[in-house]
Design an enzyme around this catalytic site. Structure first.
Site, PDB file in Angstrom:
ATOM      1  N   THR A  12       4.841   6.069   4.261  1.00 23.82           N
ATOM      2  CA  THR A  12       3.702   5.273   4.727  1.00 23.82           C
ATOM      3  C   THR A  12       3.428   4.311   3.636  1.00 23.82           C
ATOM      4  OG1 THR A  12       2.680   6.876   6.095  1.00 23.82           O
ATOM      5  CG2 THR A  12       1.318   5.088   5.504  1.00 23.82           C
ATOM      6  N   LYS A  68       0.853  -1.188   0.000  1.00 19.46           N
ATOM      7  CA  LYS A  68       0.000   0.000   0.000  1.00 19.46           C
ATOM      8  C   LYS A  68       0.891   1.240   0.000  1.00 19.46           C
ATOM      9  CE  LYS A  68      -1.228   2.286   3.153  1.00 19.46           C
ATOM     10  NZ  LYS A  68      -0.806   3.590   3.795  1.00 19.46           N
TER      11      LYS A  68
END
Lengths: 413, 413
Positions: free
Chosen positions: A200, A189
């Site tokens: 992230t 992701k």
């Protein structure tokens, strides 16, 4: 123009319908635990045996507690992991001692439901920083999550780990080791806060290869340096990034290490999966409409080539020019000029797609008009040749668009 | 909450209607030479005597030819400069040997029209990279430009140096040296490619102080490090940035150096002008709606404080959060975490305006709602206290908006 290594020669087979559960021994699941309003937010990756495992973590000083808990577990289990519990919607970062307790509690609940040792369970979180995890919801959701583990759970798992991503990301490659088929698969992701040295960005790799944890750790580190660490969306390195690999060892070949005759093929397949996941993350950068690939060759050192490629692909002015489909090569040279590695301006060549824009530091006359066509479409490739040495590197990023601003100016509202 | 040094105590008087021609001996002019379609694009700053001068230049490897020509002139004249010719609309960068010839030709035309030595003329350019200067238009415009030099030409000069700027930038301060009034004034332009270590940022400072070139060079370097080098708009350091200072020596006091009793006052006034120009450049960052000021205190070293402040103010995620008026402090801590200087997460305090959001690395409960008011308006101040030492620094930037993307995706079309 892709710079993916010529893995075909090594017998690496890329799989069109990749599944993280494809390697022997793996199952996955994902569901809505109530951390987000509607979408899936809790995922579980499971191996029927304690897998050899390795991980690399963000270098951010505010590294989130779940990363520390996972690291502790891997150390205590001598590099073995059997389950990995992931939540999205809340990063459990900047949460202090409470964050550590919550991460351990997530791990405890998962180990209990699976009936395995806590040290065999990794945990990770992604989402908003600085808010406490809704622990009760997670703990309550763990039993149904473990009950739904299945080899067909890859899609649910892939969906549960997303935040602002617009599509799930998976890749798979197969290769022969000692004549046996070895599978390597992964899910990942993005998509904001993506920058060299992790972001992230979560990636989970599975394989059924027979390999010991220290070898796997070296492989993961080297591969990450030329895949996940070569992408940038917005220059922000997150508190929560992590790449993990779990190897079930069920493929039935002799134990792999750097001296094994098929090591090159295995490494190539592993790199292939990592790079394709990294490219997907870049392509799905927040608000992106185009994947941008920058190759720097002719550099004096590998480190210099990487730094130059990452700097160019990360330049806001290059990114907006790509969005505007403007072959504004001056911005690429400008970025190259401040990348921090030595560049001789009078030797630089630059191509976009098949069109040469710059030769020896100066514009190729009348090249821009034709070059525009190389900027149309969803993939743009720039090649910079420094003519100073033999090192080369490729970095991936995306364009900078109105939607990047929209997404990030209203992320929490 | 401004961190401007308490220059009042040293008798520094900030001037509400600043003019770069205010210091004794200076005149300026600006006109439309035809480099841009309509707006003024050629400016001239002139001193009636050969001024003591100093300059700092971009560190970009693709440093534009005019900077090299100016540097050569300053070296040949032992740090004296009498005129500075500036064009906007074309950067004369990545133009190779032709670019050097064109810059020298600009200089020659100007020296000839003014009847002074070529080595006393500086030249600089800002605008699109990689296109040849329309030299004939510039050369043709020089005689009318020199003919229009006047102490009232400051507005024309300020306008002629702009590219995507939305307003002209000027600052002025006055201070007493040996009882004599000394004036320091400046004009500047931004506003894209602005980043630490200079950017497409030009600043021109004038003063009537009596000071020798080497002292002026040291002062300019030190002052630039805490003003122009502490601003960032988009992380791109340009090929053309330059800050120059010309000192006419007409104020009639004893020669200034670091040992002069009024050195502190003069330095303070000089810093004040530089900082105000730097803040104006940040405020007018491409597409910006807000000036963002980040102060880091309690750092172990000055270098660490500067690096931390610049990293936070340069984060795309911080910039979009400011645009969205979202007190998303997690993004500030995240940026602090990857700034490259050591930070102990458990000691960090964070304020926005008067509102404390983070204490010892963790959220202050229920602080965000009230803190939102500190993000409304056109000036936002963040204070980070690392509680690790006594060093402090302030950096300036702006928010990241839809207009930044619009301006840069369509710059040349």
């Amino acid at each position: 123009m892709s710079t993916i290594t010529d893995s075909d020669q090594l017998g690496v087979e890329a799989i069109a319908a990749p599944m993280i559960t494809s390697p022997r021994g793996f199952a996955a699941a994902g569901l809505h635990a109530g951390i987000k309003r509607k979408r899936k937010d809790l995922g579980l990756l499971y191996c029927h045996v304690p897998a050899a495992a390795a991980a690399v973590y963000t270098t951010n000083a505010f590294q989130a507690p779940p990363l520390g808990v996972t690291r502790e577990g891997l150390a205590a289990s001598n590099g073995r992991m059997q389950a990995l519990l992931v939540n999205s919607g809340n990063a459990n970062a900047c949460t202090g001692e409470q964050g550590w307790e919550d991460a351990r509690e997530m791990r405890r609940a998962c180990a209990q439901a699976l009936g395995i040792s806590e040290t065999l369970v990794g945990v990770t979180s992604t989402g908003v920083i600085g808010e406490r995890l809704p622990l009760e919801r997670i703990v309550d959701a763990v039993p149904p999550l473990t009950a739904s583990l299945s080899p067909q759970g890859d899609q649910d798992f892939g969906a549960a780990i997303l935040t602002t991503d617009t599509f799930t990301k998976a890749a798979e490659a197969r290769v022969k080791v000692d004549g046996q088929e070895v599978r390597i698969a992964g899910a990942a992701k993005g998509s904001g806060m993506v920058h060299p040295n992790m972001a992230t960005m979560l990636a989970f790799i599975t394989t059924d290869a027979v390999i010991e944890p220290p070898v796997l750790q070296r492989l993961l580190k080297a591969t990450t340096d030329e895949s996940f660490n070569m992408i940038t969306v917005d220059g922000d390195s997150s508190t929560n990034d992590m790449v993990t690999v779990m190897a079930s060892g069920l493929a039935g070949h002799d134990t792999l290490d750097e001296g094994h005759p098929d090591w090159g093929a295995f490494q190539s397949a592993f790199t292939d999966v990592s790079r394709r996941l990294a490219q997907m993350i870049a392509r799905d950068g927040e608000g992106a409409t185009k994947l941008v690939e920058v190759t720097v060759q002719g550099a004096e050192t590998l480190e210099g080539a990487r730094q130059a490629a990452k700097t160019v692909v990360g330049s806001s002015l290059v990114k907006t020019a790509v969005y505007g489909e403007d072959p504004n090569w001056g911005r690429l040279l400008c970025a190259l000029g401040y990348c921090g590695t030595y560049v001789d301006p009078e030797r630089v060549d630059l191509w976009v797609g098949e069109h040469q824009l710059v030769q020896r530091g100066m514009a190729v006359p009348n090249a821009e008009e034709a070059a525009k066509e190389a900027l149309v479409g969803d993939m743009v490739h720039f090649l910079l040749d420094l003519h100073q040495g033999t090192a080369a590197a490729t970095a991936w990023g995306c364009d900078l668009t109105y939607d990047y601003v929209r997404i990030n100016a209203s992320y929490r509202t």
